[in-house]
Design a protein around this motif. Sequence first.
Motif, mmCIF file in Angstrom:
data_model
loop_
_atom_site.group_PDB
_atom_site.id
_atom_site.type_symbol
_atom_site.label_atom_id
_atom_site.label_comp_id
_atom_site.label_asym_id
_atom_site.label_seq_id
_atom_site.Cartn_x
_atom_site.Cartn_y
_atom_site.Cartn_z
ATOM 1 N N ILE A 94 -1.665 3.612 -4.920
ATOM 2 C CA ILE A 94 -0.984 4.075 -5.210
ATOM 3 C C ILE A 94 0.497 4.460 -5.500
ATOM 4 C CG2 ILE A 94 -0.318 6.630 -3.449
ATOM 5 C CD1 ILE A 94 -1.699 8.404 -5.795
ATOM 6 N N SER A 95 1.361 3.903 -4.804
ATOM 7 C CA SER A 95 2.360 3.600 -4.865
ATOM 8 C C SER A 95 2.556 3.104 -5.401
ATOM 9 C CB SER A 95 3.088 3.522 -3.485
ATOM 10 O OG SER A 95 2.913 4.569 -2.196
ATOM 11 N N GLY A 96 2.141 1.698 -5.761
ATOM 12 C CA GLY A 96 2.516 0.851 -6.409
ATOM 13 C C GLY A 96 2.480 0.945 -8.259
ATOM 14 N N ALA A 97 0.880 1.663 -8.691
ATOM 15 C CA ALA A 97 1.037 2.030 -9.578
ATOM 16 C C ALA A 97 2.231 3.364 -10.445
ATOM 17 C CB ALA A 97 -0.606 2.977 -9.269
ATOM 18 N N ALA A 98 2.316 4.655 -9.233
ATOM 19 C CA ALA A 98 3.638 4.620 -9.292
ATOM 20 C C ALA A 98 4.441 4.748 -9.570
ATOM 21 C CB ALA A 98 3.772 6.196 -8.115
ATOM 22 N N LEU A 99 4.956 3.517 -8.601
ATOM 23 C CA LEU A 99 6.555 2.972 -9.302
ATOM 24 C C LEU A 99 6.131 1.698 -10.413
ATOM 25 C CD1 LEU A 99 7.280 2.351 -5.501
ATOM 26 C CD2 LEU A 99 8.548 4.454 -7.501
ATOM 27 N N GLN A 100 6.046 1.732 -10.886
ATOM 28 C CA GLN A 100 4.743 0.801 -11.820
ATOM 29 C C GLN A 100 5.996 1.491 -12.902
ATOM 30 O OE1 GLN A 100 1.659 -2.324 -12.408
ATOM 31 N NE2 GLN A 100 2.149 -2.675 -10.297
ATOM 32 N N ALA A 274 6.455 7.529 -3.593
ATOM 33 C CA ALA A 274 6.184 6.880 -2.871
ATOM 34 C C ALA A 274 6.779 5.488 -1.646
ATOM 35 C CB ALA A 274 6.665 5.345 -4.004
ATOM 36 N N SER A 275 8.644 6.050 -0.824
ATOM 37 C CA SER A 275 8.965 5.186 -0.025
ATOM 38 C C SER A 275 8.380 6.291 1.260
ATOM 39 C CB SER A 275 10.543 6.036 -0.137
ATOM 40 O OG SER A 275 10.516 5.293 -1.049
ATOM 41 N N LEU A 276 7.676 7.322 1.030
ATOM 42 C CA LEU A 276 7.254 8.218 2.333
ATOM 43 C C LEU A 276 5.596 7.520 2.638
ATOM 44 C CD1 LEU A 276 6.816 10.180 4.974
ATOM 45 C CD2 LEU A 276 5.842 11.957 2.549
ATOM 46 N N ALA A 277 5.097 7.174 1.762
ATOM 47 C CA ALA A 277 3.861 7.054 1.748
ATOM 48 C C ALA A 277 3.743 5.312 1.658
ATOM 49 C CB ALA A 277 2.384 6.559 0.735
ATOM 50 N N THR A 278 4.644 4.818 1.675
ATOM 51 C CA THR A 278 4.500 2.457 1.758
ATOM 52 C C THR A 278 5.049 2.912 3.564
ATOM 53 O OG1 THR A 278 4.962 2.921 -0.006
ATOM 54 C CG2 THR A 278 5.767 1.117 1.284
ATOM 55 N N ALA A 279 5.994 3.673 3.900
ATOM 56 C CA ALA A 279 6.741 3.182 5.276
ATOM 57 C C ALA A 279 6.082 4.190 6.530
ATOM 58 C CB ALA A 279 8.029 4.499 5.485
ATOM 59 N N SER A 280 4.792 5.040 5.896
ATOM 60 C CA SER A 280 4.004 5.405 7.212
ATOM 61 C C SER A 280 3.202 4.537 7.280
ATOM 62 C CB SER A 280 3.647 7.157 6.651
ATOM 63 O OG SER A 280 4.496 7.851 6.046
ATOM 64 N N VAL A 281 2.605 3.723 6.450
ATOM 65 C CA VAL A 281 1.792 3.167 6.876
ATOM 66 C C VAL A 281 2.095 1.583 6.769
ATOM 67 C CG1 VAL A 281 0.024 3.808 4.879
ATOM 68 C CG2 VAL A 281 1.318 1.469 4.235
ATOM 69 N N VAL A 282 3.302 0.873 6.651
ATOM 70 C CA VAL A 282 4.120 0.218 6.542
ATOM 71 C C VAL A 282 4.663 -0.253 8.443
ATOM 72 C CG1 VAL A 282 5.972 -1.417 6.921
ATOM 73 C CG2 VAL A 282 4.852 -0.411 5.194
ATOM 74 N N LEU A 311 -3.857 6.964 -11.775
ATOM 75 C CA LEU A 311 -2.975 6.554 -9.881
ATOM 76 C C LEU A 311 -4.224 7.107 -8.906
ATOM 77 C CD1 LEU A 311 -0.202 9.091 -10.593
ATOM 78 C CD2 LEU A 311 0.222 7.018 -9.859
ATOM 79 N N PRO A 312 -5.254 8.206 -8.795
ATOM 80 C CA PRO A 312 -5.897 8.087 -8.071
ATOM 81 C C PRO A 312 -7.072 7.051 -7.957
ATOM 82 C CG PRO A 312 -6.680 9.170 -10.081
ATOM 83 C CD PRO A 312 -5.564 9.209 -10.162
ATOM 84 N N ALA A 313 -7.016 6.226 -8.911
ATOM 85 C CA ALA A 313 -7.760 4.737 -10.048
ATOM 86 C C ALA A 313 -7.256 4.081 -8.254
ATOM 87 C CB ALA A 313 -8.012 5.077 -10.719
ATOM 88 N N SER A 314 -5.692 3.591 -8.285
ATOM 89 C CA SER A 314 -5.126 3.044 -8.031
ATOM 90 C C SER A 314 -5.127 2.810 -6.678
ATOM 91 C CB SER A 314 -3.704 3.125 -8.386
ATOM 92 O OG SER A 314 -3.467 2.353 -9.269
ATOM 93 N N ALA A 315 -5.425 4.479 -5.477
ATOM 94 C CA ALA A 315 -5.096 4.461 -4.973
ATOM 95 C C ALA A 315 -7.206 3.880 -4.051
ATOM 96 C CB ALA A 315 -6.012 6.182 -4.264
#
Length: 365
Positions: A94-100, A274-282, A311-315
């Motif tokens: 979902i972060s990738g879709a939102a940033l794209q 997107a940064s919060l979601a990505t940093a949390s899992v990375v 967005l939900p489909a990308s998740a």
Amino acid sequence: MTPPLGPRPSPEGPDTRAPAPRRPLPWAAMVVSLTMVSAVALWWGSVPVGWRDVLDAMLRGVTGRPLQGAAAIVWQLRLPRVLVGLVAGAALGISGAALQGIFRNPLADPYLTGVASGALFGAAVAMAAGQALPQAFTGLAEAGATGYLVPAAAFAGGLGAVLAAVVLARTAGGRRTTDLVLAGVVVGSVLTAATTYLMMRDADRVRAVFSWSLGNLGTVGWPQLRLALPGAALGSALLLVAGRPLNAIQMGEDVAASLGLPVGPLKTGVIAAASLATASVVAQVGIIGFVGLVVPHILRRLLGGDYRALLPASAVGGALLLVAADLGARVAVRPAELPVGVVTTLLGGPFFLYLLKRGDRHAEP
């Protein structure tokens, strides 16, 4: 003459007020595939476990009954691994879709603003400073806070890198999205150089840092799930409500602003979420590449460009891809395992080259 209140028709994006098109077949295929892959990931591994053992482990774990043998393997090792894979894949997708969408570039991914380089630098600093490297690396230590040193440092490094990129872009006077991308590249390059320097000074830590940079679900457990879930869930939830504004952005920032959309705060909010979601899992699983690049692009071709559905489909698609890739990493070289980041790179690298070639073929002379 005042501009019309409704969105203007444009080939670059869908009508933000029109209902999202319903395409149940791709959704059903993804949900069924995700369920099947997750179930197989609980059952299949280096140690043979039967379906009855899986069901017994679930029952024992939920009811709090003692775990032993196959039940302990499923509940303590495989189940948290699958759940972390679901959370991480969904957040990256979902972060990738939102940033794209916010950059209006299909080649954007969750690491565009320097999250990966910052997280790797934070992890390298923690590994160099930590006294108990194995506990710090796995994050599974039960006594004290040593086991959370690396994830905490990686999380702080990832968000710190994004903040540095934003400040650098604004200090330079840039207000375009490309300015933030360039600032992210600069910050990422500096942090990568600093990480390399730390690795050269402490050769004993090179393997651990390098392994962390490839991404790995083999060392995760329930502690990692508890740490990754809040930030990933909050960031993803904030992105889910941005579907309609992202549709407007696709028609151009000037058009979106004429419709009353606060373009600047929207971009900042999407990048922050997107940064919060990505940093949390990375911070918990390391750097897993190409999930946020490949999944949104494939689903855009299947579902269209409406971000209320994309967005939900990308998740869901990101969760499916990461769990399936981790399953392949577990069984490809049994009894050993591959880092899941290697598998996603082998899948995503050729796809990235395809995107570049396709872009060149459609470029204007």
